[in-house]
Design an enzyme around this catalytic site. Structure first.
Site, PDB file in Angstrom:
ATOM      1  N   TYR A  39      34.123  13.762  37.677  1.00  0.00           N
ATOM      2  CA  TYR A  39      32.851  14.557  38.168  1.00  0.00           C
ATOM      3  C   TYR A  39      33.125  15.246  39.450  1.00  0.00           C
ATOM      4  O   TYR A  39      33.136  14.134  40.433  1.00  0.00           O
ATOM      5  CB  TYR A  39      31.676  13.627  38.002  1.00  0.00           C
ATOM      6  CG  TYR A  39      30.576  14.393  38.582  1.00  0.00           C
ATOM      7  CD1 TYR A  39      29.596  15.189  37.975  1.00  0.00           C
ATOM      8  CD2 TYR A  39      29.732  13.659  39.750  1.00  0.00           C
ATOM      9  CE1 TYR A  39      28.533  15.615  38.473  1.00  0.00           C
ATOM     10  CE2 TYR A  39      28.714  14.207  40.194  1.00  0.00           C
ATOM     11  CZ  TYR A  39      28.150  15.371  39.678  1.00  0.00           C
ATOM     12  OH  TYR A  39      26.834  15.700  40.402  1.00  0.00           O
ATOM     13  N   ASP A  53      23.936  16.907  52.056  1.00  0.00           N
ATOM     14  CA  ASP A  53      23.895  17.242  50.444  1.00  0.00           C
ATOM     15  C   ASP A  53      22.398  18.051  50.522  1.00  0.00           C
ATOM     16  O   ASP A  53      21.503  17.625  49.714  1.00  0.00           O
ATOM     17  CB  ASP A  53      23.883  16.296  49.388  1.00  0.00           C
ATOM     18  CG  ASP A  53      23.771  16.800  47.919  1.00  0.00           C
ATOM     19  OD1 ASP A  53      23.975  18.075  47.884  1.00  0.00           O
ATOM     20  OD2 ASP A  53      23.613  15.935  47.125  1.00  0.00           O
ATOM     21  N   ASP A  80      28.709  19.406  39.658  1.00  0.00           N
ATOM     22  CA  ASP A  80      27.564  19.843  40.111  1.00  0.00           C
ATOM     23  C   ASP A  80      27.488  21.282  40.354  1.00  0.00           C
ATOM     24  O   ASP A  80      28.401  21.845  40.823  1.00  0.00           O
ATOM     25  CB  ASP A  80      27.335  19.165  41.328  1.00  0.00           C
ATOM     26  CG  ASP A  80      26.106  19.260  42.042  1.00  0.00           C
ATOM     27  OD1 ASP A  80      25.551  20.118  41.656  1.00  0.00           O
ATOM     28  OD2 ASP A  80      25.763  18.485  42.958  1.00  0.00           O
ATOM     29  N   ASP A  82      24.504  22.701  41.389  1.00  0.00           N
ATOM     30  CA  ASP A  82      23.157  22.846  42.246  1.00  0.00           C
ATOM     31  C   ASP A  82      22.113  23.377  41.469  1.00  0.00           C
ATOM     32  O   ASP A  82      21.972  23.060  40.128  1.00  0.00           O
ATOM     33  CB  ASP A  82      23.535  23.344  43.697  1.00  0.00           C
ATOM     34  CG  ASP A  82      24.487  22.687  44.453  1.00  0.00           C
ATOM     35  OD1 ASP A  82      24.018  21.500  44.420  1.00  0.00           O
ATOM     36  OD2 ASP A  82      25.292  23.204  45.007  1.00  0.00           O
ATOM     37  N   HIS A 107      26.116  20.971  35.651  1.00  0.00           N
ATOM     38  CA  HIS A 107      24.574  20.732  35.503  1.00  0.00           C
ATOM     39  C   HIS A 107      23.964  21.710  36.635  1.00  0.00           C
ATOM     40  O   HIS A 107      24.280  22.013  37.606  1.00  0.00           O
ATOM     41  CB  HIS A 107      24.584  19.493  35.718  1.00  0.00           C
ATOM     42  CG  HIS A 107      24.760  18.563  37.016  1.00  0.00           C
ATOM     43  ND1 HIS A 107      23.984  18.851  38.126  1.00  0.00           N
ATOM     44  CD2 HIS A 107      25.514  17.781  37.256  1.00  0.00           C
ATOM     45  CE1 HIS A 107      24.391  18.036  39.089  1.00  0.00           C
ATOM     46  NE2 HIS A 107      25.424  17.337  38.964  1.00  0.00           N
ATOM     47  N   GLU A 109      19.922  22.473  38.354  1.00  0.00           N
ATOM     48  CA  GLU A 109      18.665  21.642  38.162  1.00  0.00           C
ATOM     49  C   GLU A 109      17.742  22.758  38.602  1.00  0.00           C
ATOM     50  O   GLU A 109      17.906  23.913  38.455  1.00  0.00           O
ATOM     51  CB  GLU A 109      18.917  20.740  39.564  1.00  0.00           C
ATOM     52  CG  GLU A 109      19.218  21.527  40.768  1.00  0.00           C
ATOM     53  CD  GLU A 109      19.895  20.451  41.747  1.00  0.00           C
ATOM     54  OE1 GLU A 109      19.454  20.216  43.024  1.00  0.00           O
ATOM     55  OE2 GLU A 109      20.968  19.979  41.533  1.00  0.00           O
ATOM     56  N   CYS A 117      19.576  16.510  47.912  1.00  0.00           N
ATOM     57  CA  CYS A 117      20.197  15.288  47.050  1.00  0.00           C
ATOM     58  C   CYS A 117      18.805  14.642  46.197  1.00  0.00           C
ATOM     59  O   CYS A 117      17.766  14.649  46.639  1.00  0.00           O
ATOM     60  CB  CYS A 117      20.640  14.269  47.898  1.00  0.00           C
ATOM     61  SG  CYS A 117      21.005  12.629  47.030  1.00  0.00           S
ATOM     62  N   ARG A 152      19.588  19.481  34.590  1.00  0.00           N
ATOM     63  CA  ARG A 152      19.166  18.260  35.332  1.00  0.00           C
ATOM     64  C   ARG A 152      17.750  18.791  35.725  1.00  0.00           C
ATOM     65  O   ARG A 152      17.500  19.957  36.160  1.00  0.00           O
ATOM     66  CB  ARG A 152      20.124  18.166  36.324  1.00  0.00           C
ATOM     67  CG  ARG A 152      19.391  17.284  37.631  1.00  0.00           C
ATOM     68  CD  ARG A 152      20.417  17.306  38.831  1.00  0.00           C
ATOM     69  NE  ARG A 152      19.758  17.069  40.158  1.00  0.00           N
ATOM     70  CZ  ARG A 152      20.157  16.921  41.175  1.00  0.00           C
ATOM     71  NH1 ARG A 152      21.494  16.460  41.057  1.00  0.00           N
ATOM     72  NH2 ARG A 152      19.403  16.482  42.160  1.00  0.00           N
ATOM     73  N   GLU A 182      17.066  13.249  36.267  1.00  0.00           N
ATOM     74  CA  GLU A 182      17.312  12.838  37.762  1.00  0.00           C
ATOM     75  C   GLU A 182      16.408  11.577  38.247  1.00  0.00           C
ATOM     76  O   GLU A 182      15.060  11.712  38.135  1.00  0.00           O
ATOM     77  CB  GLU A 182      17.498  13.728  38.814  1.00  0.00           C
ATOM     78  CG  GLU A 182      17.837  13.473  40.232  1.00  0.00           C
ATOM     79  CD  GLU A 182      19.240  12.654  40.376  1.00  0.00           C
ATOM     80  OE1 GLU A 182      19.428  11.611  39.683  1.00  0.00           O
ATOM     81  OE2 GLU A 182      20.190  13.268  41.158  1.00  0.00           O
ATOM     82  N   ASN A 204      22.906   9.327  36.250  1.00  0.00           N
ATOM     83  CA  ASN A 204      23.281   9.405  37.504  1.00  0.00           C
ATOM     84  C   ASN A 204      23.311   8.122  38.153  1.00  0.00           C
ATOM     85  O   ASN A 204      21.974   7.489  38.551  1.00  0.00           O
ATOM     86  CB  ASN A 204      22.493  10.534  38.286  1.00  0.00           C
ATOM     87  CG  ASN A 204      23.208  10.757  39.744  1.00  0.00           C
ATOM     88  OD1 ASN A 204      24.477  10.290  39.933  1.00  0.00           O
ATOM     89  ND2 ASN A 204      22.555  11.466  40.388  1.00  0.00           N
TER      90      ASN A 204
END
Length: 290
Positions: A39, A53, A80, A82, A107, A109, A117, A152, A182, A204
């Site tokens: 990942y 982050d 990731d 974002d 993913h 989000e 984060c 996500r 998440e 996660n």
């Protein structure tokens, strides 16, 4: 090929444990340790450029790092991505770029951009209908049906657990392959996610984050399909570097490295044997005597 490998792993119905990589070194170590998937952590990638982050990296910077890691591996890489870096148009291009880079899944989000984060406070969400539109765009953009879209949602911390489940299910109904709720905050919530979400779920695992610590045998029994460990190696690298730098300052000598690998063996772990063979492989070969 990488995306097809991930699909094969998902069909096996066994928990996929994917430690977090930040570069080709950590990616190779994950594969050599026997993991079936890696990942790319956004937090770790941000840190390699000197940033927290906070969504400060561009899509191109994230794709470039993911491409380097994917190229160093023979196992699939989840990355990731974002928020997808904008609206549906940006998400469409984001999927194309990550897929072209050799990544198996990303993913996306539902935070506003720039994001934070997922285990920090004071996050903000986009409306559910905007999030669903992004997921539709992501699903439409992929060239291969094997490329996986992971939806996500950060709604648990902002709008509550029920809204997080509703967003996860809406994303799955509109083209996502895996749901990523998440930061569930209790063991009861962790267990409830796979029961209430209508599709495969990702967990996660963040040490010191908002989600309680859980054994992966237990997570698999709950029904999770994927578990990522974004900070596992990132945190270990920081701790090891701090220790070695302090030791050098204290002793003025090269510190002994616990479990250190000899130089030749270090290079061998990154393909030196294969590259050495290429030194002479393309030279003219002596002709056999007639």
């Amino acid at each position: 090929m990488s995306a097809a490998q991930l699909r094969t792993l998902l069909r096996a119905k066994k928990l996929i444990v994917a430690p977090g990589a930040i570069d080709g070194i950590t990616g190779r170590l994950i594969e050599q340790a026997g993991y079936s998937c890696a990942y790319m952590t956004g937090a770790g990638t941000s840190a390699t450029l000197g940033y927290p982050d906070y969504g400060l990296l561009t899509m191109s910077e994230m794709v470039a790092n993911a491409g380097r890691i994917a190229a160093s591996l023979s196992i699939p890489l989840i990355s990731d991505a974002d928020t997808g870096y904008g609206n549906e148009l940006n998400v469409f291009r984001t999927v194309q770029e990550f897929e072209r880079a050799g990544v198996a899944a990303i993913h996306i989000e539902d935070q506003v951009f720039p994001k934070k984060c997922g285990h920090l406070d004071d996050k903000e969400l986009i409306p559910r209908e905007d999030y669903v539109a992004k997921i539709r765009a992501a699903a439409a953009a992929r060239r291969s049906p094997d490329f996986a879209i992971i939806a996500r949602t950060d709604a648990r911390a902002v709008a509550g657990f029920d809204e997080a489940i509703a967003r996860a299910n809406a994303a799955l109904a509109n083209g996502a392959d895996i749901a990523f709720v998440e930061a569930p905050q209790t063991m009861e919530e962790i267990a409830a996610v796979p029961k209430r979400v209508n599709g495969p779920c990702l967990l996660n695992v963040v040490r010191g984050g908002k989600t309680p610590d859980i054994d992966m045998v237990e997570a698999e029994a709950m029904g999770y399909a994927v578990a990522i460990f974004p900070g596992l190696l990132f945190a270990a690298i920081i701790a090891a570097c701090d220790q070695q730098l302090a030791e050098l300052k204290k002793t003025n000598r090269h510190p002994k490295i616990a479990g250190g690998v000899p130089l030749r063996e270090t290079f061998a772990r990154f393909g030196a044997t294969e590259w050495d063979a290429r030194r002479t492989a393309y030279r003219d070969q002596p002709k056999a005597a007639e």
